[in-house]
Design a protein around this motif. Structure first.
Motif, PDB file in Angstrom:
ATOM      1  N   ALA A  35       0.822  -1.208   0.000  1.00 41.73           N
ATOM      2  CA  ALA A  35       0.000   0.000   0.000  1.00 41.73           C
ATOM      3  C   ALA A  35       0.857   1.260   0.000  1.00 41.73           C
ATOM      4  O   ALA A  35       0.428   2.309  -0.487  1.00 41.73           O
ATOM      5  CB  ALA A  35      -0.941   0.012   1.208  1.00 41.73           C
ATOM      6  N   CYS A  36       2.066   1.144   0.522  1.00 40.16           N
ATOM      7  CA  CYS A  36       2.989   2.282   0.564  1.00 40.16           C
ATOM      8  C   CYS A  36       3.797   2.406  -0.728  1.00 40.16           C
ATOM      9  O   CYS A  36       4.599   3.318  -0.866  1.00 40.16           O
ATOM     10  CB  CYS A  36       3.938   2.155   1.749  1.00 40.16           C
ATOM     11  N   ASP A  82      13.091   2.997  -1.626  1.00 37.94           N
ATOM     12  CA  ASP A  82      13.124   4.355  -1.090  1.00 37.94           C
ATOM     13  C   ASP A  82      12.592   5.377  -2.087  1.00 37.94           C
ATOM     14  O   ASP A  82      12.062   6.412  -1.701  1.00 37.94           O
ATOM     15  CB  ASP A  82      14.548   4.738  -0.667  1.00 37.94           C
ATOM     16  N   ALA A  83      12.700   5.082  -3.381  1.00 41.26           N
ATOM     17  CA  ALA A  83      12.207   5.994  -4.413  1.00 41.26           C
ATOM     18  C   ALA A  83      10.695   6.174  -4.317  1.00 41.26           C
ATOM     19  O   ALA A  83      10.158   7.193  -4.742  1.00 41.26           O
ATOM     20  CB  ALA A  83      12.581   5.473  -5.794  1.00 41.26           C
ATOM     21  N   ALA A 106      -5.315   7.378   1.068  1.00 42.78           N
ATOM     22  CA  ALA A 106      -4.486   8.582   1.140  1.00 42.78           C
ATOM     23  C   ALA A 106      -3.586   8.718  -0.085  1.00 42.78           C
ATOM     24  O   ALA A 106      -3.351   9.831  -0.568  1.00 42.78           O
ATOM     25  CB  ALA A 106      -3.640   8.567   2.418  1.00 42.78           C
ATOM     26  N   ARG A 107      -3.106   7.604  -0.605  1.00 41.67           N
ATOM     27  CA  ARG A 107      -2.245   7.658  -1.794  1.00 41.67           C
ATOM     28  C   ARG A 107      -3.041   7.954  -3.059  1.00 41.67           C
ATOM     29  O   ARG A 107      -2.559   8.618  -3.964  1.00 41.67           O
ATOM     30  CB  ARG A 107      -1.474   6.349  -1.958  1.00 41.67           C
ATOM     31  N   VAL A 108      -4.277   7.476  -3.129  1.00 41.25           N
ATOM     32  CA  VAL A 108      -5.103   7.672  -4.316  1.00 41.25           C
ATOM     33  C   VAL A 108      -5.738   9.064  -4.331  1.00 41.25           C
ATOM     34  O   VAL A 108      -5.946   9.638  -5.399  1.00 41.25           O
ATOM     35  CB  VAL A 108      -6.195   6.568  -4.400  1.00 41.25           C
ATOM     36  N   GLU A 142       6.638  12.235   1.386  1.00 39.80           N
ATOM     37  CA  GLU A 142       6.929  13.015   2.598  1.00 39.80           C
ATOM     38  C   GLU A 142       6.149  12.549   3.820  1.00 39.80           C
ATOM     39  O   GLU A 142       6.529  12.812   4.939  1.00 39.80           O
ATOM     40  CB  GLU A 142       6.681  14.513   2.357  1.00 39.80           C
ATOM     41  N   ASP A 143       5.058  11.809   3.602  1.00 41.06           N
ATOM     42  CA  ASP A 143       4.244  11.323   4.712  1.00 41.06           C
ATOM     43  C   ASP A 143       4.625   9.919   5.175  1.00 41.06           C
ATOM     44  O   ASP A 143       4.003   9.388   6.092  1.00 41.06           O
ATOM     45  CB  ASP A 143       2.763  11.306   4.306  1.00 41.06           C
TER      46      ASP A 143
END
Length: 168
Positions: free
Chosen positions: A22-23, A28-29, A87-89, A33-34
């Protein structure tokens, strides 16, 4: 199947893997920021669910009651994964984020109904859970969706990640 002693390590490993997906994976790329705040939220959520699960297991007697509690806790662990996806979408497509949020609420409502039916059956059979599976009947919360519209839904598994993250 039903797990007599509650959740297993594999359950925690599975939710951690889903959370990483989900992240955006482990690279790391893909970190935004969250990421650190979400990682902390994930750890706090898992700790809270496990504490609640442990306390609930102390009040259960039968294998069925322990299994129901295990399902409840495993489902609650997934809340933070769903919230991270939303949150990502959200910045990419607010309508899809809102649809995901509504879908999550619908699943929670159905899951609550199943647990409540089983608890009712146990009570009728005379083996009422003693503080085990908690599904607050009729408890609702009003919440803003990602698009700002207020929605009201049943809280299926105690205080959900949805409620706590929206009020944070």
């Amino acid at each position: 199947g039903l797990q007599p002693e509650g959740m297993q390590r594999a359950d925690l490993d599975n939710v951690a893997q889903l959370y990483q997906l989900a992240c955006g994976g482990s690279a790391d790329a893909n970190k935004d920021e969250d990421s650190e705040a979400w990682d902390n939220k994930f750890q706090d959520h898992v700790a809270r669910v496990m504490n609640d699960h442990s306390a609930a297991l102390k009040g259960t007697g039968t294998q069925l009651e322990k299994g129901l509690e295990s399902f409840r806790a495993r489902a609650q662990l997934l809340d933070v994964v769903q919230e991270r996806l939303i949150a990502r979408v959200l910045p990419l497509d607010p309508q899809i984020a809102d649809a995901m949020h509504c879908l999550q609420s619908a699943w929670e409502e159905m899951f609550t109904g199943v647990l409540q039916l089983k608890e009712e059956e146990l009570r009728k059979e005379g083996s009422s859970p003693q503080g085990g599976v908690e599904t607050p009947v009729g408890k609702t919360v009003s919440q803003d969706s990602p698009l700002g519209k207020s929605r009201s839904f049943a809280i299926p598994m105690g205080k959900s990640m949805t409620e706590s993250s929206m009020n944070a």
